[in-house]
Design an enzyme around this catalytic site. Structure first.
Site, PDB file in Angstrom:
ATOM      1  N   ASP A 110       0.835  -1.208   0.000  1.00  9.95           N
ATOM      2  CA  ASP A 110       0.000   0.000   0.000  1.00  9.95           C
ATOM      3  C   ASP A 110       0.864   1.249   0.000  1.00  9.95           C
ATOM      4  OD1 ASP A 110      -2.100   1.761   0.274  1.00  9.95           O
ATOM      5  OD2 ASP A 110      -2.688   1.097   2.267  1.00  9.95           O
ATOM      6  N   GLU A 139      -2.623  10.505   0.983  1.00  6.85           N
ATOM      7  CA  GLU A 139      -3.840   9.697   0.878  1.00  6.85           C
ATOM      8  C   GLU A 139      -4.206   9.079   2.218  1.00  6.85           C
ATOM      9  OE1 GLU A 139      -6.404   6.155   0.362  1.00  6.85           O
ATOM     10  OE2 GLU A 139      -4.360   6.165   1.105  1.00  6.85           O
ATOM     11  N   GLU A 140      -3.194   8.688   2.986  1.00  5.19           N
ATOM     12  CA  GLU A 140      -3.454   7.985   4.246  1.00  5.19           C
ATOM     13  C   GLU A 140      -3.920   8.918   5.356  1.00  5.19           C
ATOM     14  OE1 GLU A 140      -3.623   4.930   4.297  1.00  5.19           O
ATOM     15  OE2 GLU A 140      -2.153   4.013   2.950  1.00  5.19           O
TER      16      GLU A 140
END
Ligand SMILES: *[C@@H]1O[C@H](CO)[C@@H](O)[C@H](O)[C@H]1NC(C)=O
Ligand SMILES: *[C@@H]1O[C@H](CO)[C@@H](O)[C@H](O)[C@H]1NC(C)=O
Length: 354
Positions: A110, A139-140
């Site tokens: 990921d 994004e996280e």
């Protein structure tokens, strides 16, 4: 001027071109720590790599030392197909290592497996004015990278988003409806409750009602579910509690407007209760009807809904499994990397025909 990470780009000694070996590229990416907001090292690496491959590469500034990477070829910054993923990871950093056919390390699945496989796929297909690459930060955390990508001013028809989907096409994923509740009471001795006002007696019935609601469901994504994830209040058994609060999270399968109405019908108009809506993301449905691919329903959120440039088709695909993605055993199978290169090539070919 060369970026800091440029020395790390591997060049093929035979023809002095940047290597397109998927295992090498994946290792390079995993070895550069890029826990948000520290993505600059990996962004610099991709900038140099894609430039050396002949792309026009832009750094899109997010904040000091943070930027997205956008790469295209030809005169137009627009492209028919956008291939994209994220370059940040969750903490903590886990170094690259191998055990048999498994490759471990933070981001190994990921989403650096997707990033590496996408770059090798476009490389094998050859430079194409109809294919652009976008690698975003954050994004996280809060999606600031993809949110900012809306301001690139580019148009695309098809989005190919890279996340660990076990080499299947994501059917869609639930959205979010996050809120908190705070009840304001008045402390008093529990022997004289009439002198106070119990925050617990304000909050608990409200939570009870919220838990009894049947929230909208979808055939594709299943039920919307409420989690009262954190609740606290009071100080001692013999004191009427002056304060109580709860953090709630609904995973939204369908009709976020209806969910908003249902929640508000319970919480609004309750005296001494404060309602804070913190985040809403509608559920996402994706295109998954591409011949030769299996599909998968996902329970995690992605950057897909944050890109609001209108797209005719959106697919979500990548190597690795979400089940290990944020864990301390994050890993990807070596063969999945090779399979993903082929998968992305087929998806790009399909995208070019849309
Ligand atoms: C990038 O943005 C930050 C904050 O928004 C700013 O301080 C910095 O000067 C910008 N850098 C460039 C190169 O535009
Ligand atoms: C509730 O949410 C608001 C808005 O995000 C925040 O300012 C506040 O601190 C939160 N309250 C609690 C008790 O978490």
């Amino acid at each position: 001027m060369l970026g800091v990470a440029s020395a790390q780009v591997i060049f093929n000694p035979q023809n002095n071109a940047p290597s397109t070996d998927i295992i090498d590229l994946h290792r390079q990416l995993v070895e550069i720590e890029s826990i948000a907001p520290n993505e600059a090292g990996v962004a610099d690496y991709l900038y140099d790599l894609l430039k050396a491959k002949g792309y026009t590469v832009e750094r899109q500034n997010i904040s000091k030392g943070r930027y997205n990477i956008y790469a295209y070829t030809g005169k137009s910054r627009d492209a028919k197909v956008l291939v994209t993923s994220h370059i940040d990871t969750v903490p903590p950093y886990i170094p690259y290592s191998r055990q048999g056919s498994k490759i471990f390390g933070r981001g190994s699945a990921d989403a650096k497996a997707s990033v590496a496989a996408q770059i090798v796929a476009v490389d094998q297909l050859g430079l194409n004015e109809d294919v652009a690459l976008l690698y975003v930060v954050g994004e996280e955390v809060d999606g600031v990278g993809m949110e900012t990508a809306n301001k690139l001013g580019c148009k695309w028809d098809v989005g190919i988003f890279g996340e660990p989907t076990e080499l299947k096409l994501g059917v869609g994923h639930k959205g979010n409806y996050m809120f908190n509740l705070t009840a304001y009471g008045k402390a008093s001795h529990s022997g004289y409750p009439e002198l106070g006002r119990s925050a617990a007696e304000i909050l608990i019935p409200v939570l009870n009602k919220l838990m009894q609601i049947e929230y909208p469901k979808s055939d594709l994504l299943g039920p919307s579910t409420l989690n009262v994830g954190k609740f606290e209040g009071g100080v001692a058994a013999n004191v009427i509690p002056a304060l109580a609060s709860a953090d709630c999270f609904i995973r939204v399968a369908a009709d976020i407007e209806k969910i908003d109405k249902l929640v508000r019908s319970v919480v609004e108009g309750v005296d001494h209760l404060e309602f804070n809506l913190q985040a809403t993301i509608p559920p996402v449905t994706l295109d998954y009807d591409v011949p030769g691919f299996d599909s998968i329903v996902l329970a995690y959120a992605t950057d897909v809904p944050r890109l609001r440039v209108p797209l005719k088709k959106r697919v979500l695909y990548g190597p690795g499994s979400i089940h290990v993605a944020h864990g301390d055993n994050e890993n990807v199978e070596e063969s999945d990397l090779f399979d993903a290169v082929e998968g992305y090539k087929r998806l790009i070919a399909w995208g070019l025909k849309q």
